[in-house]
Design a protein around this motif. Structure first.
Motif, PDB file in Angstrom:
ATOM      1  N   ILE A   1      58.851 -23.400  -4.518  1.00  0.00           N
ATOM      2  CA  ILE A   1      58.320 -23.877  -5.623  1.00  0.00           C
ATOM      3  C   ILE A   1      58.766 -25.490  -6.213  1.00  0.00           C
ATOM      4  O   ILE A   1      58.182 -25.884  -6.881  1.00  0.00           O
ATOM      5  CB  ILE A   1      58.666 -22.826  -6.696  1.00  0.00           C
ATOM      6  CG1 ILE A   1      57.718 -23.305  -8.306  1.00  0.00           C
ATOM      7  CG2 ILE A   1      60.083 -22.908  -7.180  1.00  0.00           C
ATOM      8  CD1 ILE A   1      57.862 -22.097  -9.202  1.00  0.00           C
ATOM      9  N   ILE A   2      59.979 -25.715  -5.765  1.00  0.00           N
ATOM     10  CA  ILE A   2      60.694 -26.906  -6.341  1.00  0.00           C
ATOM     11  C   ILE A   2      59.877 -27.949  -5.428  1.00  0.00           C
ATOM     12  O   ILE A   2      59.445 -28.874  -6.012  1.00  0.00           O
ATOM     13  CB  ILE A   2      62.261 -27.079  -5.854  1.00  0.00           C
ATOM     14  CG1 ILE A   2      62.910 -26.274  -6.896  1.00  0.00           C
ATOM     15  CG2 ILE A   2      62.518 -28.432  -5.992  1.00  0.00           C
ATOM     16  CD1 ILE A   2      64.381 -26.198  -6.760  1.00  0.00           C
ATOM     17  N   ASN A   3      59.535 -27.743  -4.126  1.00  0.00           N
ATOM     18  CA  ASN A   3      58.794 -28.741  -3.306  1.00  0.00           C
ATOM     19  C   ASN A   3      57.440 -28.869  -3.855  1.00  0.00           C
ATOM     20  O   ASN A   3      56.960 -29.831  -4.024  1.00  0.00           O
ATOM     21  CB  ASN A   3      58.693 -28.144  -1.940  1.00  0.00           C
ATOM     22  CG  ASN A   3      57.853 -29.166  -0.840  1.00  0.00           C
ATOM     23  OD1 ASN A   3      58.411 -30.432  -0.851  1.00  0.00           O
ATOM     24  ND2 ASN A   3      57.105 -28.375  -0.428  1.00  0.00           N
ATOM     25  N   LYS A   4      56.977 -27.714  -4.311  1.00  0.00           N
ATOM     26  CA  LYS A   4      55.427 -27.965  -4.768  1.00  0.00           C
ATOM     27  C   LYS A   4      55.341 -28.725  -6.227  1.00  0.00           C
ATOM     28  O   LYS A   4      54.534 -29.319  -6.282  1.00  0.00           O
ATOM     29  CB  LYS A   4      54.807 -26.437  -5.086  1.00  0.00           C
ATOM     30  CG  LYS A   4      54.444 -25.799  -3.756  1.00  0.00           C
ATOM     31  CD  LYS A   4      53.385 -26.526  -3.076  1.00  0.00           C
ATOM     32  CE  LYS A   4      52.865 -25.765  -1.652  1.00  0.00           C
ATOM     33  NZ  LYS A   4      51.760 -26.542  -0.883  1.00  0.00           N
ATOM     34  N   ILE A   5      56.319 -28.542  -7.005  1.00  0.00           N
ATOM     35  CA  ILE A   5      56.487 -29.245  -8.129  1.00  0.00           C
ATOM     36  C   ILE A   5      56.726 -30.874  -7.860  1.00  0.00           C
ATOM     37  O   ILE A   5      56.332 -31.824  -8.341  1.00  0.00           O
ATOM     38  CB  ILE A   5      57.869 -28.851  -8.920  1.00  0.00           C
ATOM     39  CG1 ILE A   5      57.261 -27.383  -9.398  1.00  0.00           C
ATOM     40  CG2 ILE A   5      57.797 -29.717 -10.400  1.00  0.00           C
ATOM     41  CD1 ILE A   5      58.381 -26.622 -10.160  1.00  0.00           C
ATOM     42  N   LEU A   6      57.704 -30.896  -6.915  1.00  0.00           N
ATOM     43  CA  LEU A   6      57.645 -32.354  -6.353  1.00  0.00           C
ATOM     44  C   LEU A   6      56.464 -32.912  -5.772  1.00  0.00           C
ATOM     45  O   LEU A   6      56.144 -34.361  -6.019  1.00  0.00           O
ATOM     46  CB  LEU A   6      58.787 -32.709  -5.232  1.00  0.00           C
ATOM     47  CG  LEU A   6      60.215 -31.957  -5.905  1.00  0.00           C
ATOM     48  CD1 LEU A   6      61.424 -32.231  -4.730  1.00  0.00           C
ATOM     49  CD2 LEU A   6      60.912 -32.764  -7.116  1.00  0.00           C
ATOM     50  N   GLU A   7      55.789 -32.183  -5.033  1.00  0.00           N
ATOM     51  CA  GLU A   7      54.497 -32.696  -4.346  1.00  0.00           C
ATOM     52  C   GLU A   7      53.345 -33.210  -5.454  1.00  0.00           C
ATOM     53  O   GLU A   7      52.912 -34.112  -5.418  1.00  0.00           O
ATOM     54  CB  GLU A   7      53.970 -31.679  -3.690  1.00  0.00           C
ATOM     55  CG  GLU A   7      52.636 -31.985  -2.797  1.00  0.00           C
ATOM     56  CD  GLU A   7      52.237 -30.946  -1.672  1.00  0.00           C
ATOM     57  OE1 GLU A   7      51.575 -31.407  -0.983  1.00  0.00           O
ATOM     58  OE2 GLU A   7      52.626 -29.902  -2.084  1.00  0.00           O
ATOM     59  N   LYS A   8      53.426 -32.307  -6.319  1.00  0.00           N
ATOM     60  CA  LYS A   8      52.339 -32.350  -7.469  1.00  0.00           C
ATOM     61  C   LYS A   8      52.670 -33.692  -8.498  1.00  0.00           C
ATOM     62  O   LYS A   8      51.952 -34.294  -8.816  1.00  0.00           O
ATOM     63  CB  LYS A   8      52.486 -31.252  -8.776  1.00  0.00           C
ATOM     64  CG  LYS A   8      51.303 -31.303  -9.732  1.00  0.00           C
ATOM     65  CD  LYS A   8      51.135 -30.161 -10.698  1.00  0.00           C
ATOM     66  CE  LYS A   8      50.181 -30.384 -11.751  1.00  0.00           C
ATOM     67  NZ  LYS A   8      50.115 -29.236 -12.391  1.00  0.00           N
ATOM     68  N   ASN A   9      54.121 -33.987  -8.499  1.00  0.00           N
ATOM     69  CA  ASN A   9      54.517 -35.123  -9.390  1.00  0.00           C
ATOM     70  C   ASN A   9      54.812 -36.433  -8.824  1.00  0.00           C
ATOM     71  O   ASN A   9      55.373 -37.362  -9.321  1.00  0.00           O
ATOM     72  CB  ASN A   9      55.564 -34.629 -10.341  1.00  0.00           C
ATOM     73  CG  ASN A   9      55.185 -33.663 -11.246  1.00  0.00           C
ATOM     74  OD1 ASN A   9      54.538 -33.909 -12.447  1.00  0.00           O
ATOM     75  ND2 ASN A   9      55.415 -32.211 -11.068  1.00  0.00           N
ATOM     76  N   ALA A  10      54.617 -36.502  -7.517  1.00  0.00           N
ATOM     77  CA  ALA A  10      54.855 -37.496  -6.444  1.00  0.00           C
ATOM     78  C   ALA A  10      54.129 -38.597  -6.995  1.00  0.00           C
ATOM     79  O   ALA A  10      53.195 -38.725  -7.838  1.00  0.00           O
ATOM     80  CB  ALA A  10      55.006 -37.200  -5.150  1.00  0.00           C
TER      81      ALA A  10
END
Length: 291
Positions: free
Chosen positions: A241-250
């Motif tokens: 989930i952290i990776n997905k959040i980082l991906e969305k806000n990159a």
């Protein structure tokens, strides 16, 4: 001139404007946030709100003491202009002696001294592509992302209450749980109603594995609360989930604030995402006044 102003006498508009525009701006210091997390709080104010220092306090056996509230990692001094160490000392010396025990966290933009205890936060700048951010992950964290993807985990919005139940069932130690969760519920209601916070869950075949409660203010996403089942941890739900959040806000000007930690295992987990250490300092003014 630095004045001690009680919450009831505070010019809230000027105070919040100072917090919003300060060099050190943090969501924890806004009046509405402190109203939600602190039993009581007053403020030290420089001149016409050029700089402020909120002082959250409690009363026990009739004695008043300053203490850091739950869900409020960094406070300290917030200023519209650069302040120097001498000004910080002036603020600290203005804390009324009626507070017999004083323990408060300054923010990472304030000064340290030999009288303070170093604490650790971890932050990650999202001003690059996700591919670039992902390259800074440790080998183990990259593997954990792949494990989550292989297990076809999904992310959906969920109720905070579901995450609270997971916390109660899967974590051995909780500080003052009734009080702790009451504050968390009040925060989530306000944040979600005002589009400042959101709660996300990780699912495997419609089974909730855990999730996170995030805050978003100005250029900072704050990882305020999380809970996962043992099965969720095994399937690498936290990493997924952290990776997905980082991906969305990159590729934005945002900073992902992991909110700690001084616990070695948690700090290592946050650091493995390529996060940078950000020191802040805790003051114990009981010792300070006695020296």
């Amino acid at each position: 001139m630095i004045q001690y102003i009680k919450r009831k006498n505070l010019d809230v508009l000027k105070y919040d404007t100072c917090i919003e525009n300060s060099i050190q701006s943090r969501i924890y210091a806004f009046s509405w946030y402190l109203d939600l997390v602190a039993d009581n709080w007053d403020v030290l104010v420089l001149n016409d709100y050029q700089a402020v220092m909120p002082l959250p306090w409690k009363r026990k056996f009739g004695l008043k003491y300053i203490t850091q509230p739950f869900f409020c990692q960094q406070l300290g001094i917030f200023s519209l202009h650069t302040i120097f160490k001498e000004m910080q000392e002036r603020f600290l010396n203005k804390i009324p002696k009626k507070f017999l025990k004083i323990s408060i966290n300054m923010n990472s933009n304030n000064f340290s001294s030999a009288k303070m205890i170093e604490k650790k936060n971890y932050i990650l700048s999202l001003d690059a592509s996700h591919d670039t951010i992902f390259k800074s992950f440790s080998k183990g964290r990259k593997h954990a992302v792949k494990v989550g993807e292989r297990n076809q985990l999904e992310i959906k919005e969920v109720s905070l209450e579901l995450l609270i139940e997971i916390k109660k069932d899967n974590y051995n130690y909780m500080p003052s749980p009734i009080y702790y969760f009451s504050i968390l519920r009040n925060l989530s209601k306000y944040m979600i109603d005002n589009n400042i916070g959101y709660v996300l869950g990780v699912f495997k075949d419609d089974i909730l594995l855990g999730g996170v409660f995030l805050l978003k203010q100005k250029n900072r996403i704050t990882y305020l609360f999380s809970s996962f089942t043992q099965f969720g941890k095994k399937l690498k739900g936290p990493t997924f989930i952290i990776n997905k959040i980082l991906e969305k806000n990159a590729n934005t000007n945002l900073i992902f604030d992991f909110e700690g930690s001084n616990i070695k295992g948690i700090a290592s987990f946050f650091k493995s995402f390529g996060a940078k250490k950000e020191n802040y300092y805790q003051i114990n003014l009981t010792k300070y006044f006695s020296q």
